[in-house]
Enzyme design. Structure first.
Site, PDB file in Angstrom:
ATOM      1  N   HIS A  16       0.803  -1.226   0.000  1.00 41.95           N
ATOM      2  CA  HIS A  16       0.000   0.000   0.000  1.00 41.95           C
ATOM      3  C   HIS A  16       0.838   1.280   0.000  1.00 41.95           C
ATOM      4  O   HIS A  16       0.514   2.262   0.672  1.00 41.95           O
ATOM      5  CB  HIS A  16      -0.971   0.002   1.173  1.00 41.95           C
TER       6      HIS A  16
ATOM      7  N   HIS B 105      -9.725   1.975   0.625  1.00 40.09           N
ATOM      8  CA  HIS B 105      -9.644   0.798   1.493  1.00 40.09           C
ATOM      9  C   HIS B 105     -10.755   0.780   2.542  1.00 40.09           C
ATOM     10  O   HIS B 105     -10.520   0.423   3.700  1.00 40.09           O
ATOM     11  CB  HIS B 105      -8.273   0.757   2.174  1.00 40.09           C
ATOM     12  N   SER B 106     -11.960   1.138   2.156  1.00 43.40           N
ATOM     13  CA  SER B 106     -13.077   1.066   3.105  1.00 43.40           C
ATOM     14  C   SER B 106     -13.438  -0.383   3.409  1.00 43.40           C
ATOM     15  O   SER B 106     -13.386  -1.258   2.544  1.00 43.40           O
ATOM     16  CB  SER B 106     -14.304   1.778   2.533  1.00 43.40           C
ATOM     17  N   TYR B 107     -13.808  -0.608   4.672  1.00 43.11           N
ATOM     18  CA  TYR B 107     -14.341  -1.893   5.108  1.00 43.11           C
ATOM     19  C   TYR B 107     -15.850  -1.731   5.250  1.00 43.11           C
ATOM     20  O   TYR B 107     -16.321  -0.928   6.068  1.00 43.11           O
ATOM     21  CB  TYR B 107     -13.762  -2.294   6.462  1.00 43.11           C
TER      22      TYR B 107
ATOM     23  N   GLU C 101     -11.500  -3.901  -2.683  1.00 41.44           N
ATOM     24  CA  GLU C 101     -10.530  -2.938  -3.186  1.00 41.44           C
ATOM     25  C   GLU C 101     -10.370  -3.082  -4.705  1.00 41.44           C
ATOM     26  O   GLU C 101      -9.766  -4.031  -5.184  1.00 41.44           O
ATOM     27  CB  GLU C 101      -9.181  -3.137  -2.499  1.00 41.44           C
TER      28      GLU C 101
END
Length: 323
Positions: free
Chosen positions: A103, A173-175, A288
């Site tokens: 990342h 990179h949201s969960y 992602e």
């Protein structure tokens, strides 16, 4: 609307911006371009936050590694051995995931403060990544635009230009947890991907594009995700000039539905198995959209090299509904 969210140890202020349209409310931080919250209604009309986040800046500073909601770059995912060769030159990167670069390195785009300006129904975040940042070549000018459309869909559009050849791979990179709390392992995922990239013990692709048929990576028909995933799925559509819907995530309890449309050829499915406290494994699902891991070392994968005179463009749209 924006407000002061906190201050970094060096005194740099961090602001929070709020977007609201069509019953959807999104909060974005200038630090890391982080999507702190996404509030959408369930089937009863009750709003709930469907992404994992921290209530204050201290949480993000103390726990950077889950990359909660962050804008990821210069290269999303892993680069094997934290090095790659380009035009006959080998570049050494900052290893931050065992021997590999993950990342963007030790201080990627997720740990930078971005300049933010308001645009119609959205925000534009910009910054310049200087030549040599985390070992990457070229001065990279990056612009990321977050918008809410008339349906309340969240669009994230990325653009970049460089003055020297460099790999670029950007994502969010949201969960997602469509229930708003608890485990997301029961969410049902449908994903238009007939192949995936097998990996070694360090989660580096072997180079094979394997058929998902008969494996746990087959989400072509919707089923509960469960846990144990941190893998790149090869989207059937490949790279496209405009976003194409590739995924649907559904929470039977709340009725909330998330759709994902993208221009990208891959999607990293990560079920938060190593997310750490205050969250538990499986509390969120990261979808992602990106090019494949280790593409700079894999010429057989879709290319990620951006050259002077070219414009990097990528777009992903997250749609919300109920069932």
């Amino acid at each position: 609307m924006n407000e002061l969210f906190g201050t970094l140890p060096d005194g740099t202020p961090v602001h929070r911006w709020t977007l609201q349209r069509a019953g959807v409310r999104v909060r974005v931080l200038s630090y890391g371009g982080i999507v702190q919250s996404v509030e959408v209604p369930d089937r009863e009309g009750t709003a709930g936050d469907v992404v994992l986040g921290f209530p204050g800046l201290d949480g993000y500073l103390a726990r950077p590694e889950p990359f909660l909601g962050a804008l990821i770059g210069r290269y999303a995912n892993r680069i094997a051995g934290a090095r790659f060769s380009l035009d006959g030159i080998t570049y050494a990167l900052a290893p931050n995931n065992g021997p590999n670069s993950l990342h963007g390195g030790e201080r990627g785009f997720d740990k930078r403060v971005w300049d933010v300006t308001a645009v119609e129904h959205g925000l534009r975040l910009t910054r310049v990544s200087p030549h040599g940042e985390e070992g990457f070549p070229g001065r990279l000018e990056v612009s990321v635009t977050y918008t809410l459309d008339e349906r309340g869909a969240l669009g994230i559009a990325y653009e970049a230009v460089t003055d020297a050849p460099t790999p670029v791979n950007l994502t969010n990179h949201s969960y997602w947890n469509l229930a708003g709390s608890g485990s997301a392992a029961g969410h049902e995922l449908r994903l238009a991907a007939s192949r995936f990239t097998p990996v070694d013990a360090d989660l580096i692709p072997t180079g094979e594009l394997a058929d998902v048929t008969g494996t746990r990576f087959d989400f072509r028909e919707a089923r509960a995700t469960g846990t144990g995933y941190d893998h790149n799925l090869v989207l059937d559509k490949g790279v496209t000039p405009a976003p194409v819907e590739v995924a649907e995530l559904y929470d039977p309890g709340s009725g909330r539905v998330l759709t994902v449309a993208t221009t990208e050829p891959g999607m990293q499915l990560y079920t938060a198995d190593h997310i750490g406290e205050p969250f538990a494994p499986g509390d969120g699902i990261a979808l992602e959209t990106q090019h494949f891991p280790d593409s700079p070392n894999r010429p057989e994968f879709p290319g990620t090299v951006l050259r002077p005179g070219e414009v990097f463009r990528s777009e992903t749209v997250y749609g919300f509904s109920v069932r």
